[in-house]
Design a protein around this motif. Sequence first.
Motif, PDB file in Angstrom:
ATOM      1  N   TRP A  11      84.256  60.208 -43.528  1.00  0.00           N
ATOM      2  CA  TRP A  11      84.049  58.767 -43.393  1.00  0.00           C
ATOM      3  C   TRP A  11      82.589  58.409 -43.160  1.00  0.00           C
ATOM      4  CZ3 TRP A  11      88.019  56.252 -45.015  1.00  0.00           C
ATOM      5  CH2 TRP A  11      89.318  56.724 -44.781  1.00  0.00           C
ATOM      6  N   THR A  12      82.224  57.241 -43.635  1.00  0.00           N
ATOM      7  CA  THR A  12      80.976  56.590 -43.229  1.00  0.00           C
ATOM      8  C   THR A  12      81.401  55.303 -42.532  1.00  0.00           C
ATOM      9  OG1 THR A  12      80.747  55.232 -45.229  1.00  0.00           O
ATOM     10  CG2 THR A  12      79.761  57.468 -45.271  1.00  0.00           C
ATOM     11  N   THR A  13      80.521  54.715 -41.757  1.00  0.00           N
ATOM     12  CA  THR A  13      80.882  53.459 -41.088  1.00  0.00           C
ATOM     13  C   THR A  13      81.203  52.385 -42.121  1.00  0.00           C
ATOM     14  OG1 THR A  13      78.556  52.873 -40.858  1.00  0.00           O
ATOM     15  CG2 THR A  13      79.601  53.908 -38.971  1.00  0.00           C
ATOM     16  N   ARG A  47      84.890  50.660 -42.320  1.00  0.00           N
ATOM     17  CA  ARG A  47      84.924  49.227 -41.988  1.00  0.00           C
ATOM     18  C   ARG A  47      85.746  48.419 -42.990  1.00  0.00           C
ATOM     19  NH1 ARG A  47      86.103  45.058 -40.798  1.00  0.00           N
ATOM     20  NH2 ARG A  47      84.923  43.341 -39.906  1.00  0.00           N
ATOM     21  N   GLU A  52      80.383  47.810 -34.236  1.00  0.00           N
ATOM     22  CA  GLU A  52      79.508  48.975 -34.427  1.00  0.00           C
ATOM     23  C   GLU A  52      79.881  50.115 -33.487  1.00  0.00           C
ATOM     24  OE1 GLU A  52      78.379  45.790 -33.899  1.00  0.00           O
ATOM     25  OE2 GLU A  52      77.977  45.402 -36.025  1.00  0.00           O
ATOM     26  N   LEU A  92      83.311  51.674 -34.587  1.00  0.00           N
ATOM     27  CA  LEU A  92      83.192  52.546 -35.758  1.00  0.00           C
ATOM     28  C   LEU A  92      82.518  53.862 -35.398  1.00  0.00           C
ATOM     29  CD1 LEU A  92      82.252  49.820 -38.358  1.00  0.00           C
ATOM     30  CD2 LEU A  92      84.371  51.162 -38.321  1.00  0.00           C
ATOM     31  N   SER A  93      81.517  53.804 -34.554  1.00  0.00           N
ATOM     32  CA  SER A  93      80.826  55.021 -34.122  1.00  0.00           C
ATOM     33  C   SER A  93      81.791  55.954 -33.389  1.00  0.00           C
ATOM     34  CB  SER A  93      79.646  54.648 -33.224  1.00  0.00           C
ATOM     35  OG  SER A  93      78.990  55.799 -32.780  1.00  0.00           O
ATOM     36  N   LEU A 104      84.243  57.597 -35.835  1.00  0.00           N
ATOM     37  CA  LEU A 104      83.667  58.702 -36.596  1.00  0.00           C
ATOM     38  C   LEU A 104      83.628  59.977 -35.758  1.00  0.00           C
ATOM     39  CD1 LEU A 104      80.728  56.965 -38.505  1.00  0.00           C
ATOM     40  CD2 LEU A 104      82.997  57.591 -39.383  1.00  0.00           C
TER      41      LEU A 104
END
Length: 130
Positions: A38-40, A44, A76, A79-80, A83
């Motif tokens: 995954w990426t943010t 998202r 933010e 999401l961090s 991850l």
Amino acid sequence: MEIIFFEKPGCGGNARQKAALRAAGYTVIARNLLTEPWTTADLRLFFGSMPVKDWFNRSAPSIKSGTVQPETLTAEAALSLMLEQPLLIRRPLLQIGERRCAGFATADLKSRLGLELPETVPDGCAHPNT
């Protein structure tokens, strides 16, 4: 119609949800939510206009223990954390083409993905610690 279904392998709730989709005639491509790179930005997209607190798997150990409090987090920060700890992510994540959805709420499946299911399948995880 082909649905990419991001799941926690072995989750009984996700197994029932996949079975309901298949019974309704959809093709389900299962992927491991916990090992997906995954990426943010990618993650998202699944949450749309949902409040941040609803992005979370309420059965995740760090939420049940109070270590993570979704109601206090910015997008933010949420999401961090997701991850770092993919168990925090509400599941399943579903994708049809460019349309995405988190969770298995019947209204969201219909409005965000255009899916029709003849039966209601519970959203969320039934296991107390995942």
